[in-house]
Design a protein around this motif. Structure first.
Motif, PDB file in Angstrom:
ATOM      1  N   TYR A  11       0.819  -1.213   0.000  1.00 19.08           N
ATOM      2  CA  TYR A  11       0.000   0.000   0.000  1.00 19.08           C
ATOM      3  C   TYR A  11       0.857   1.270   0.000  1.00 19.08           C
ATOM      4  CZ  TYR A  11      -4.473  -2.272   1.191  1.00 19.08           C
ATOM      5  OH  TYR A  11      -5.632  -3.020   1.192  1.00 19.08           O
ATOM      6  N   GLY A  12       2.058   1.200   0.544  1.00 22.16           N
ATOM      7  CA  GLY A  12       2.903   2.386   0.685  1.00 22.16           C
ATOM      8  C   GLY A  12       2.966   2.832   2.135  1.00 22.16           C
ATOM      9  N   LEU A  13       3.567   3.969   2.349  1.00 20.19           N
ATOM     10  CA  LEU A  13       3.760   4.489   3.711  1.00 20.19           C
ATOM     11  C   LEU A  13       2.453   5.116   4.187  1.00 20.19           C
ATOM     12  CD1 LEU A  13       5.792   4.778   5.968  1.00 20.19           C
ATOM     13  CD2 LEU A  13       6.516   6.943   4.974  1.00 20.19           C
ATOM     14  N   ARG A  14       1.661   4.298   4.881  1.00 22.97           N
ATOM     15  CA  ARG A  14       0.323   4.669   5.339  1.00 22.97           C
ATOM     16  C   ARG A  14       0.342   5.059   6.819  1.00 22.97           C
ATOM     17  NH1 ARG A  14      -4.118   2.669   2.899  1.00 22.97           N
ATOM     18  NH2 ARG A  14      -4.984   1.793   4.798  1.00 22.97           N
ATOM     19  N   PRO A  15      -0.740   5.676   7.300  1.00 19.04           N
ATOM     20  CA  PRO A  15      -0.834   6.026   8.716  1.00 19.04           C
ATOM     21  C   PRO A  15      -0.624   4.840   9.651  1.00 19.04           C
ATOM     22  CG  PRO A  15      -2.530   7.181   7.506  1.00 19.04           C
ATOM     23  CD  PRO A  15      -1.881   6.222   6.530  1.00 19.04           C
ATOM     24  N   ALA A  16      -1.056   3.656   9.274  1.00 25.75           N
ATOM     25  CA  ALA A  16      -0.883   2.479  10.138  1.00 25.75           C
ATOM     26  C   ALA A  16       0.590   2.163  10.368  1.00 25.75           C
ATOM     27  CB  ALA A  16      -1.599   1.275   9.543  1.00 25.75           C
ATOM     28  N   VAL A  17       1.430   2.370   9.371  1.00 28.82           N
ATOM     29  CA  VAL A  17       2.862   2.114   9.519  1.00 28.82           C
ATOM     30  C   VAL A  17       3.468   3.157  10.459  1.00 28.82           C
ATOM     31  CG1 VAL A  17       5.072   1.946   8.302  1.00 28.82           C
ATOM     32  CG2 VAL A  17       2.977   1.075   7.229  1.00 28.82           C
ATOM     33  N   LEU A  18       3.067   4.402  10.292  1.00 23.50           N
ATOM     34  CA  LEU A  18       3.569   5.465  11.162  1.00 23.50           C
ATOM     35  C   LEU A  18       3.090   5.266  12.600  1.00 23.50           C
ATOM     36  CD1 LEU A  18       3.093   8.452   8.701  1.00 23.50           C
ATOM     37  CD2 LEU A  18       5.178   7.113   9.142  1.00 23.50           C
ATOM     38  N   ALA A  19       1.861   4.790  12.764  1.00 23.46           N
ATOM     39  CA  ALA A  19       1.340   4.501  14.108  1.00 23.46           C
ATOM     40  C   ALA A  19       2.109   3.338  14.732  1.00 23.46           C
ATOM     41  CB  ALA A  19      -0.148   4.196  14.045  1.00 23.46           C
ATOM     42  N   ALA A  20       2.436   2.332  13.937  1.00 24.85           N
ATOM     43  CA  ALA A  20       3.237   1.218  14.442  1.00 24.85           C
ATOM     44  C   ALA A  20       4.611   1.701  14.881  1.00 24.85           C
ATOM     45  CB  ALA A  20       3.370   0.136  13.365  1.00 24.85           C
ATOM     46  N   ALA A  21       5.210   2.571  14.091  1.00 25.61           N
ATOM     47  CA  ALA A  21       6.513   3.125  14.469  1.00 25.61           C
ATOM     48  C   ALA A  21       6.400   3.910  15.776  1.00 25.61           C
ATOM     49  CB  ALA A  21       7.047   4.019  13.350  1.00 25.61           C
ATOM     50  N   ASP A  22       5.336   4.675  15.935  1.00 21.08           N
ATOM     51  CA  ASP A  22       5.129   5.409  17.191  1.00 21.08           C
ATOM     52  C   ASP A  22       4.966   4.452  18.366  1.00 21.08           C
ATOM     53  OD1 ASP A  22       5.356   7.860  15.928  1.00 21.08           O
ATOM     54  OD2 ASP A  22       3.180   8.180  15.789  1.00 21.08           O
ATOM     55  N   ARG A  23       4.270   3.354  18.161  1.00 23.48           N
ATOM     56  CA  ARG A  23       4.097   2.338  19.212  1.00 23.48           C
ATOM     57  C   ARG A  23       5.463   1.782  19.623  1.00 23.48           C
ATOM     58  NH1 ARG A  23      -0.348  -1.698  20.076  1.00 23.48           N
ATOM     59  NH2 ARG A  23      -1.390  -0.537  18.428  1.00 23.48           N
ATOM     60  N   LEU A  24       6.302   1.498  18.633  1.00 25.80           N
ATOM     61  CA  LEU A  24       7.640   0.979  18.916  1.00 25.80           C
ATOM     62  C   LEU A  24       8.510   2.029  19.612  1.00 25.80           C
ATOM     63  CD1 LEU A  24       8.151  -0.899  15.542  1.00 25.80           C
ATOM     64  CD2 LEU A  24       7.714  -1.940  17.784  1.00 25.80           C
ATOM     65  N   ARG A  25       8.384   3.268  19.192  1.00 28.60           N
ATOM     66  CA  ARG A  25       9.134   4.351  19.852  1.00 28.60           C
ATOM     67  C   ARG A  25       8.705   4.515  21.310  1.00 28.60           C
ATOM     68  NH1 ARG A  25       7.993   7.036  14.679  1.00 28.60           N
ATOM     69  NH2 ARG A  25       9.892   6.806  13.438  1.00 28.60           N
ATOM     70  N   ALA A  26       7.398   4.401  21.555  1.00 30.29           N
ATOM     71  CA  ALA A  26       6.886   4.514  22.918  1.00 30.29           C
ATOM     72  C   ALA A  26       7.461   3.414  23.814  1.00 30.29           C
ATOM     73  CB  ALA A  26       5.364   4.458  22.926  1.00 30.29           C
ATOM     74  N   ALA A  27       7.861   2.293  23.219  1.00 27.73           N
ATOM     75  CA  ALA A  27       8.495   1.203  23.958  1.00 27.73           C
ATOM     76  C   ALA A  27      10.006   1.409  24.087  1.00 27.73           C
ATOM     77  CB  ALA A  27       8.198  -0.125  23.282  1.00 27.73           C
ATOM     78  N   GLY A  28      10.507   2.529  23.568  1.00 30.07           N
ATOM     79  CA  GLY A  28      11.918   2.867  23.738  1.00 30.07           C
ATOM     80  C   GLY A  28      12.821   2.606  22.555  1.00 30.07           C
ATOM     81  N   HIS A  29      12.275   2.170  21.448  1.00 34.11           N
ATOM     82  CA  HIS A  29      13.092   1.874  20.272  1.00 34.11           C
ATOM     83  C   HIS A  29      13.262   3.112  19.391  1.00 34.11           C
ATOM     84  CE1 HIS A  29      12.840  -2.392  21.156  1.00 34.11           C
ATOM     85  NE2 HIS A  29      11.539  -2.232  21.352  1.00 34.11           N
ATOM     86  N   ARG A  30      14.337   3.106  18.625  1.00 33.73           N
ATOM     87  CA  ARG A  30      14.527   4.088  17.563  1.00 33.73           C
ATOM     88  C   ARG A  30      14.028   3.414  16.286  1.00 33.73           C
ATOM     89  NH1 ARG A  30      18.859   3.364  20.257  1.00 33.73           N
ATOM     90  NH2 ARG A  30      20.010   2.434  18.570  1.00 33.73           N
ATOM     91  N   VAL A  31      13.191   4.116  15.529  1.00 34.86           N
ATOM     92  CA  VAL A  31      12.545   3.485  14.378  1.00 34.86           C
ATOM     93  C   VAL A  31      12.670   4.379  13.147  1.00 34.86           C
ATOM     94  CG1 VAL A  31      10.413   2.465  13.487  1.00 34.86           C
ATOM     95  CG2 VAL A  31      10.858   2.447  15.956  1.00 34.86           C
ATOM     96  N   VAL A  32      13.051   3.768  12.041  1.00 36.57           N
ATOM     97  CA  VAL A  32      13.102   4.439  10.747  1.00 36.57           C
ATOM     98  C   VAL A  32      12.058   3.768   9.857  1.00 36.57           C
ATOM     99  CG1 VAL A  32      14.524   4.891   8.710  1.00 36.57           C
ATOM    100  CG2 VAL A  32      15.548   5.007  10.996  1.00 36.57           C
ATOM    101  N   THR A  33      11.223   4.592   9.210  1.00 37.13           N
ATOM    102  CA  THR A  33      10.165   4.086   8.324  1.00 37.13           C
ATOM    103  C   THR A  33      10.314   4.741   6.944  1.00 37.13           C
ATOM    104  OG1 THR A  33       8.680   5.786   9.143  1.00 37.13           O
ATOM    105  CG2 THR A  33       8.490   3.623  10.161  1.00 37.13           C
TER     106      THR A  33
END
Length: 188
Positions: A11-33
């Motif tokens: 689908y491409g870089l959708r809001p769900a991917v960005l939300a998943a990255a935010d979820r991972l960041r909230a757990a302390g990870h650094r995330v590149v999307t």
């Protein structure tokens, strides 16, 4: 906590991917999307495949490599569906990857797996893009290659069940997936 390189679905870089990255960041990870298309995301699977055809698989992989170039060798490679395939394709070039997190798609060639590589797979059951016999064959090959493999199947939902903006979405299966994925990533 670690560095994660998270690739989007067809689908491409959708809001769900960005939300998943935010979820991972909230757990302390650094995330590149990274945006592997450089074009607006698709609204349907058919449009997504048309985007992939327009951009081209080689360009997608080149963009993935460029996104990984400045990241630590121990970066976790992760992806949704097509993005899982991209993550798996990069594994051969990034043998020190801390782990491989596959959401909605099998990936990673057994010959690219180092012994003990943590790999976690989450799939709908059944999954129209991942026939059971192919998943079984992939699982045997990855285990034989030495991967520390965990496979989770979720009965009932559609293929891309973690994306709340598509008809496949299943909030219960998505919740279980994220609980398990966050636990998996906690030590990476």
């Amino acid at each position: 906590m670690g560095q994660i390189l998270l690739f989007h679905s067809v689908y491409g870089l959708r809001p769900a991917v960005l939300a998943a990255a935010d979820r991972l960041r909230a757990a302390g990870h650094r995330v590149v999307t990274p945006d592997l298309y450089g074009l607006p995301a698709a609204e349907t699977v058919a449009e997504g495949f048309a985007l992939l055809d327009k951009v081209g698989r080689d360009v997608v992989l080149d963009r993935a490599r460029a996104a990984a170039a400045d990241l630590p060798a121990e970066t976790v490679l992760a992806g949704f569906s097509m993005g899982a395939g991209v993550a798996g394709a990069l594994l051969a070039e990034r043998p020190a990857a801390a782990a491989l997190l596959l959401l909605h798609g099998t990936a990673g060639a057994p010959e690219a797996v180092r012994p003990g590589l943590p790999v976690q797979l989450h799939l709908a059951d059944p999954d129209e893009y991942e026939p059971q016999h192919e998943v079984d064959e992939w699982q045997r090959a990855m285990t034989t290659a030495g991967a520390d493999l965990s496979v989770y199947r979720y009965p009932g939902p559609g293929h891309l069940y973690t994306d709340p903006d598509v008809p496949d979405h299943d909030p219960v299966a998505a919740g279980h997936t994220w609980e398990r994925a966050l636990a998996f990533l906690a030590d990476r």
